[in-house]
Scaffold this active site. Structure first.
Site, PDB file in Angstrom:
ATOM      1  N   ASP A 268      -5.098  -6.257   6.394  1.00  0.00           N
ATOM      2  CA  ASP A 268      -6.406  -5.733   5.939  1.00  0.00           C
ATOM      3  C   ASP A 268      -7.415  -6.807   5.767  1.00  0.00           C
ATOM      4  OD1 ASP A 268      -8.207  -3.942   4.977  1.00  0.00           O
ATOM      5  OD2 ASP A 268      -7.031  -3.244   3.240  1.00  0.00           O
TER       6      ASP A 268
ATOM      7  N   ASP B 198     -10.956  -8.081   8.171  1.00  0.00           N
ATOM      8  CA  ASP B 198     -12.395  -8.126   7.922  1.00  0.00           C
ATOM      9  C   ASP B 198     -12.748  -9.571   7.957  1.00  0.00           C
ATOM     10  OD1 ASP B 198     -12.322  -5.285   7.522  1.00  0.00           O
ATOM     11  OD2 ASP B 198     -13.161  -5.773   5.517  1.00  0.00           O
TER      12      ASP B 198
ATOM     13  N   LYS C 146       3.945 -15.041   3.405  1.00  0.00           N
ATOM     14  CA  LYS C 146       3.764 -15.694   2.095  1.00  0.00           C
ATOM     15  C   LYS C 146       5.370 -15.849   1.786  1.00  0.00           C
ATOM     16  CE  LYS C 146       1.245 -17.448  -1.196  1.00  0.00           C
ATOM     17  NZ  LYS C 146       0.453 -18.815  -0.840  1.00  0.00           N
TER      18      LYS C 146
ATOM     19  N   TYR D 232       0.692  -1.416  -0.101  1.00  0.00           N
ATOM     20  CA  TYR D 232       0.018   0.054   0.014  1.00  0.00           C
ATOM     21  C   TYR D 232       0.896   1.201   0.005  1.00  0.00           C
ATOM     22  CZ  TYR D 232      -4.076  -2.986   1.211  1.00  0.00           C
ATOM     23  OH  TYR D 232      -4.630  -3.993   1.310  1.00  0.00           O
TER      24      TYR D 232
ATOM     25  N   ASP E 113      -2.665 -17.925   3.064  1.00  0.00           N
ATOM     26  CA  ASP E 113      -3.792 -18.861   2.397  1.00  0.00           C
ATOM     27  C   ASP E 113      -4.286 -19.625   3.478  1.00  0.00           C
ATOM     28  OD1 ASP E 113      -1.165 -19.627   1.970  1.00  0.00           O
ATOM     29  OD2 ASP E 113      -1.723 -20.704   0.151  1.00  0.00           O
TER      30      ASP E 113
END
Ligand code: NAD
Length: 359
Positions: free
Chosen positions: A246, A250, A190, A135, A222
């Protein structure tokens, strides 16, 4: 104690008004000053984070933030979009550590999309790094044009990056937070595919050696996404980068019943913080008076605890929220089918009444 109050867009002003109402019901003296941010600021000043708002935020001890964004701004150049205000505040104030607790309250196990036995008693803390990663990578996105738009572009890219000091400081935050809980940290990465996250994994492992009392494990993102819905109670503290955090936070919000219940704190190295609900501006329900204000009220409690040194007052608010849930107050997002619901202001009033009843 000076609080900058930035309600923002959509349901922002509705939910922040309830948190302010609750703060005013405490026997503490606050100086609260309000300023526009996001689309609301763009409308009056042509910029989502005007200098006057940024300066107010810088001068305050803490920031109470609602939410920003609306679909109607989607065609603006990216630097002028409401969401840039929140990125700007994070960057200017150095708010690198985002705390997102996901707690499933006893009375809301039915509201979770998972089976009650999977979420009953759930209490996990996601710590998301907030000022690095893809980001904030340079160059960001579709770089070449100056107007922010690339109609017909053939290629777009964003750069993922983390530096060793950025990973070290968020890792320390996670291990220290775990010491106050169940002393377990899961670092999500990852590393099997991304060099950025191989560095992440190596540095978190090194920092972990300073905390022999805290158990550390590593998990690919994952798998973490899967484990969060398979067996969420296996986690205590999850620490991860900006983008994975992020998404996972959620996902975790739905374990608790509603994103309307989830507070968050974003802190800098001096414990100055921005406190906001984990959800967005919910344009689909804005102006209807039905938004759940509890995430914002619980964010105000985190503000009292982390930035204003008022842990007892924070406990009182959290207890008052438990009381109103036990009394059966429900906004529509957390109500069982057919149950009676209350609106945003009535929920805020109920929390104030529960606080007052504490004596
Ligand atoms: P959202 O979180 O605003 O809404 C998702 C869904 O959850 C909607 O159905 C909404 O009605 C519901 N919801 C959210 N908060 C609720 C509450 N307190 N009570 C009851 N229901 C609630 O996410 P979105 O729809 O993807 O995004 C809407 C806008 O918010 C976009 O412009 C987005 O960029 C912005 N956004 C801002 C922030 C922020 O300000 N930090 C965070 C996320 C999204």
């Amino acid at each position: 104690m000076k609080i900058a109050v930035l309600p923002g867009d959509g349901i922002g002003s509705e939910i922040v008004a309830e948190a302010v109402k609750v703060l005013k019901a405490l026997d503490l003296s606050f100086e609260m000053e309000e300023a526009p941010v996001g689309g609301a600021a763009y409308e009056v000043s042509g910029h989502p984070l005007p200098d006057s708002t940024l300066n107010l935020a810088k001068a305050a001890d803490a920031i109470l933030f609602g939410a920003v964004g609306d679909w109607k701004y989607d065609t603006l150049d990216r630097p002028l979009r409401p969401e840039q205000a929140i990125l700007g505040l994070r960057k200017h104030l150095g708010l690198f550590a985002n705390f997102r607790p996901a707690i499933c309250y006893e009375q809301l196990t039915h509201a979770s999309s998972l089976k009650p036995e999977l979420v009953a008693g759930l209490d996990i803390l996601i710590i998301r790094e907030l000022t690095g990663d893809i980001y904030f990578g340079q160059p960001r996105g579709r770089r070449v044009a100056t107007d922010g738009h690339f109609p017909g572009a053939e290629e777009a890219f964003d750069t993922m990056r983390y530096s060793r000091p950025e990973i070290e400081r968020i890792a320390h935050v996670a291990f220290q937070a775990a010491r106050l809980r169940d002393k377990r940290v899961t670092s999500v990465d990852k590393a099997n595919v991304l060099e950025t996250f191989q560095l992440w994994k190596d540095v978190v492992t090194e920092v972990g050696q300073h905390y022999p009392d805290v158990a550390l494990d590593h998990m690919y993102v994952d798998n973490a996404a899967m484990q969060l819905v398979r067996a969420p109670k296996r986690f205590d503290v999850i620490v991860t980068g900006n983008m994975f955090g992020d998404i996972l936070s959620d996902e975790a919000s739905m374990l608790t019943g509603s994103i309307g219940m989830l507070p968050s704190a974003s802190l800098n190295a001096q414990n100055k913080g921005l406190y906001e609900p984990s959800h967005g501006s919910a344009p689909d329900i804005a102006g209807k008076g039905i938004a759940n204000p509890l995430a914002t009220i619980l964010s105000a409690a985190m503000m009292l605890r982390f930035s204003l040194g008022q842990a007892a007052a924070a406990d009182r608010i959290e207890q008052a929220v438990k009381t109103v849930l036990a009394q059966g107050f429900r906004t529509v997002d957390i109500a069982e089918a057919g149950a009676k619901t209350v609106g945003t202001a009535a929920m805020g009033d109920a929390v104030v009444a529960a606080l007052t009843a504490q004596g």
